[in-house]
Design a protein around this motif. Structure first.
Motif, PDB file in Angstrom:
ATOM      1  N   ALA A  32     -33.408 -12.313 -35.717  1.00 32.74           N
ATOM      2  CA  ALA A  32     -32.554 -12.369 -34.533  1.00 32.74           C
ATOM      3  C   ALA A  32     -32.298 -13.814 -34.106  1.00 32.74           C
ATOM      4  O   ALA A  32     -31.167 -14.181 -33.772  1.00 32.74           O
ATOM      5  CB  ALA A  32     -33.187 -11.579 -33.388  1.00 32.74           C
ATOM      6  N   VAL A  33     -33.335 -14.646 -34.141  1.00 29.15           N
ATOM      7  CA  VAL A  33     -33.183 -16.062 -33.765  1.00 29.15           C
ATOM      8  C   VAL A  33     -32.244 -16.772 -34.734  1.00 29.15           C
ATOM      9  O   VAL A  33     -31.361 -17.537 -34.319  1.00 29.15           O
ATOM     10  CB  VAL A  33     -34.561 -16.760 -33.707  1.00 29.15           C
ATOM     11  N   VAL A  34     -32.414 -16.513 -36.012  1.00 29.89           N
ATOM     12  CA  VAL A  34     -31.546 -17.145 -37.009  1.00 29.89           C
ATOM     13  C   VAL A  34     -30.100 -16.708 -36.812  1.00 29.89           C
ATOM     14  O   VAL A  34     -29.186 -17.533 -36.883  1.00 29.89           O
ATOM     15  CB  VAL A  34     -32.039 -16.812 -38.439  1.00 29.89           C
ATOM     16  N   LYS A  38     -27.359 -19.505 -35.812  1.00 27.76           N
ATOM     17  CA  LYS A  38     -26.941 -19.807 -37.184  1.00 27.76           C
ATOM     18  C   LYS A  38     -26.096 -21.066 -37.264  1.00 27.76           C
ATOM     19  O   LYS A  38     -26.336 -21.946 -38.099  1.00 27.76           O
ATOM     20  CB  LYS A  38     -26.179 -18.617 -37.761  1.00 27.76           C
ATOM     21  N   ASP A  39     -25.112 -21.184 -36.392  1.00 32.78           N
ATOM     22  CA  ASP A  39     -24.212 -22.341 -36.440  1.00 32.78           C
ATOM     23  C   ASP A  39     -24.965 -23.641 -36.148  1.00 32.78           C
ATOM     24  O   ASP A  39     -24.760 -24.653 -36.820  1.00 32.78           O
ATOM     25  CB  ASP A  39     -23.074 -22.164 -35.445  1.00 32.78           C
ATOM     26  N   ILE A  41     -28.211 -24.226 -36.515  1.00 34.29           N
ATOM     27  CA  ILE A  41     -29.138 -24.493 -37.624  1.00 34.29           C
ATOM     28  C   ILE A  41     -28.376 -25.094 -38.797  1.00 34.29           C
ATOM     29  O   ILE A  41     -28.835 -26.070 -39.404  1.00 34.29           O
ATOM     30  CB  ILE A  41     -29.864 -23.190 -38.046  1.00 34.29           C
ATOM     31  N   GLN A  42     -27.208 -24.540 -39.088  1.00 35.34           N
ATOM     32  CA  GLN A  42     -26.399 -25.057 -40.185  1.00 35.34           C
ATOM     33  C   GLN A  42     -25.974 -26.498 -39.907  1.00 35.34           C
ATOM     34  O   GLN A  42     -26.008 -27.354 -40.794  1.00 35.34           O
ATOM     35  CB  GLN A  42     -25.169 -24.170 -40.393  1.00 35.34           C
ATOM     36  N   GLU A  43     -25.598 -26.789 -38.677  1.00 37.24           N
ATOM     37  CA  GLU A  43     -25.189 -28.146 -38.300  1.00 37.24           C
ATOM     38  C   GLU A  43     -26.343 -29.134 -38.463  1.00 37.24           C
ATOM     39  O   GLU A  43     -26.158 -30.231 -39.006  1.00 37.24           O
ATOM     40  CB  GLU A  43     -24.711 -28.128 -36.845  1.00 37.24           C
ATOM     41  N   VAL A  44     -27.527 -28.759 -38.019  1.00 38.22           N
ATOM     42  CA  VAL A  44     -28.688 -29.640 -38.126  1.00 38.22           C
ATOM     43  C   VAL A  44     -29.034 -29.908 -39.588  1.00 38.22           C
ATOM     44  O   VAL A  44     -29.298 -31.051 -39.986  1.00 38.22           O
ATOM     45  CB  VAL A  44     -29.898 -29.034 -37.376  1.00 38.22           C
TER      46      VAL A  44
END
Length: 61
Positions: A32-34, A38-39, A41-44
């Motif tokens: 759920a957190v992912v 998601k966006d 996390i992908q940016e980081v």
């Protein structure tokens, strides 16, 4: 009827399989957190890869 109540209490106190349930709950929360972030996390991750690429270029130049 008394044995049914006793069996119910015994079932409630039984902790067998509790570890599996906890693991399933932890995995569900992580998923759920992912999905929620998601966006971000992908940016980081992309920024970290870009920084690593820049630093490796400096080393090899």
């Amino acid at each position: 009827m008394l044995t049914l109540v006793e069996k119910g209490k015994s079932f409630w106190r039984d902790e067998e399989g509790l570890g599996t349930l906890e693991m399933i709950m932890i995995i569900a929360v992580l998923i759920a957190v992912v999905l929620l972030f998601k966006d971000k996390i992908q940016e980081v991750v992309e920024n970290l890869i870009d920084i690593a690429g820049e630093k490796s270029r400096k080393v090899f130049d």
